[in-house]
Design a protein around this motif. Structure first.
Motif, short mmCIF file in Angstrom:
data_model
loop_
_atom_site.label_atom_id
_atom_site.label_comp_id
_atom_site.label_asym_id
_atom_site.label_seq_id
_atom_site.Cartn_x
_atom_site.Cartn_y
_atom_site.Cartn_z
N GLU A 1 35.71 1.45 -10.71
CA GLU A 1 36.08 0.07 -10.38
C GLU A 1 34.94 -0.90 -10.69
O GLU A 1 35.18 -2.01 -11.18
CB GLU A 1 36.46 -0.01 -8.89
N GLU B 1 34.74 -1.28 -14.64
CA GLU B 1 35.82 -2.12 -15.16
C GLU B 1 35.61 -3.58 -14.78
O GLU B 1 35.93 -4.48 -15.56
CB GLU B 1 37.16 -1.62 -14.63
N SER B 2 35.08 -3.83 -13.58
CA SER B 2 34.79 -5.21 -13.18
C SER B 2 33.71 -5.82 -14.05
O SER B 2 33.78 -7.00 -14.40
CB SER B 2 34.37 -5.25 -11.71
N ARG C 1 36.37 -7.81 -16.27
CA ARG C 1 36.57 -8.97 -15.39
C ARG C 1 35.38 -9.93 -15.39
O ARG C 1 35.52 -11.07 -14.98
CB ARG C 1 36.85 -8.50 -13.96
N THR D 1 32.69 -9.77 -13.53
CA THR D 1 32.30 -10.05 -12.15
C THR D 1 30.80 -10.32 -12.07
O THR D 1 30.00 -9.53 -12.61
CB THR D 1 32.66 -8.86 -11.24
N LEU E 1 29.23 -7.65 -7.11
CA LEU E 1 29.45 -6.23 -7.35
C LEU E 1 28.95 -5.37 -6.21
O LEU E 1 28.97 -4.14 -6.30
CB LEU E 1 28.74 -5.80 -8.64
#
Length: 359
Positions: free
Chosen positions: A318, A321-322, A326, A328, A333
């Protein structure tokens, strides 16, 4: 510290001299990631379609003209429904279409008709994705107006390309596997080669030896990650990274220590390399299953969703992928860093203490 770095250097030199191990690591971080990204196809490709046409008109042929490459092969005509069903049974075709006598007549009369579809659902993902394609073809074919206009905005993966996701997920799985196995093997080889007793007689703190040996394998894994990301993820698949690459490396470093902790635990109970491989598989499969790499977390049973919180790979996937998709920010994080750090610290300390009892 001199002893620590001396042990690290010795293990790295030993790894470089073992060309078989170097080959395995390079293969896993390059070709294995490439094969996963390019060889696993979730979209329909080259689906075999068969049909029988009892309608006696041209409407069925117009419908079949919508089936084109690369999603579908050219539809094949069968003489009877029995032969069509047998072809589905024998896996010669995946989709069978039956245009009955009233197909065109009903459509001409009231713009409504029935098309029978035989679907080989043993290949569930491809079959039901193909069915959604077929439904869209039917909607476009009838030109039926829909009262709502759907305006789709694809976020984070505008081209709906699954190759980048598959390659990146495989990289994370390979990182887990090798961080566990390499750390376990480096200790078990001491047992197999008969140098374990010699290592026990060394006038060096056992904790330094354990930490240095496991740290050397973390370095090897990190080098493999950099090679894989540079040449495969970025170079071949042109995967975008919208966040901080430094954050990804830091998260990978922390996670590699988690895998090293599992490797220490396995090394404490395994007697040879064969047992390392067996125990690694037993431990790895639940970690991967609970991580969301194969099945989304939200699709799992509620108690499995709760149980997945102890899988460090979940936070690693996760978080990665962020970072990549994304974008982020680094400070946001913290849930993934916190999850990897907490679970990883517990796992590493358990493994560290378990193998420390052998010294």
């Amino acid at each position: 510290m001199k002893v620590f770095w001396a042990v690290v250097g010795k293990e790295l030199l030993s790894f470089i001299r073992s060309w078989q191990l170097v080959f395995v690591v390079l293969y896993a971080f390059s070709f294995e990631v490439y094969i996963a990204g390019s060889g696993i196809e979730l979209k329909p490709r080259n689906i075999a379609v068969g049909y029988i046409d009892s309608s006696g008109g041209g409407l069925s042929q117009k419908f079949l003209s919508y089936f084109h490459a690369p999603e579908f092969l050219e539809p094949v005509l069968f003489e009877s429904q029995e032969k069509l069903s047998q072809a589905v049974f024998d896996k010669e075709i995946m989709v069978g279409l039956v245009f009955d006598d009233a197909f065109e007549q009903s459509f001409r009369k009231n713009h409504h008709t029935t098309l029978h579809v035989l679907l080989d659902a043993t290949a569930a993902s491809q079959a039901f994705t193909a069915l959604s394609y077929l439904q869209n073809i039917a909607i476009n074919f009838t030109a039926r107006t829909f009262p709502v206009d759907l305006v789709t905005h694809k976020l984070f993966n505008e081209n709906a390309d699954n190759h980048t996701f598959m390659a990146l997920t495989e990289l994370l799985s390979i990182t887990t596997l090798l961080s566990v196995i390499l750390t376990a093997v480096v200790f078990v080889k001491e047992k197999e080669e008969g140098t374990w007793d010699i290592m026990l007689l060394m006038p060096v703190n056992a904790k330094i030896i354990i930490l240095a040996k496991s740290f050397s394998q973390v370095i090897i894994v990190m080098v493999g990650i950099v090679i894989s990301v540079g040449f495969v993820i970025f170079g071949i698949f042109n995967t975008p990274i919208n966040g901080s690459f430094f954050a990804f490396l830091l998260l990978s470093f922390l996670y590699a220590f988690t895998g090293a902790g599992i490797g220490l635990f396995i090394a404490a109970i395994a007697k040879d390399v064969m047992q390392v491989a067996q125990l690694s598989i037993v431990i790895m499969l639940p970690l991967i299953f609970l991580s969301g790499a194969w099945t989304p977390i939200y699709a799992m049973h509620p108690w499995l969703q709760t149980f997945s919180l102890i899988s460090p790979l979940r936070y690693y996937i996760e978080g990665t992928e962020s970072i990549f998709f994304r974008g982020t920010p680094f400070l946001e994080l913290y849930p993934y860093f916190l999850g990897v750090t907490l679970v990883g610290s517990v796992v590493y300390m358990v493994g560290f203490r378990k193998i420390g009892r052998l010294f």
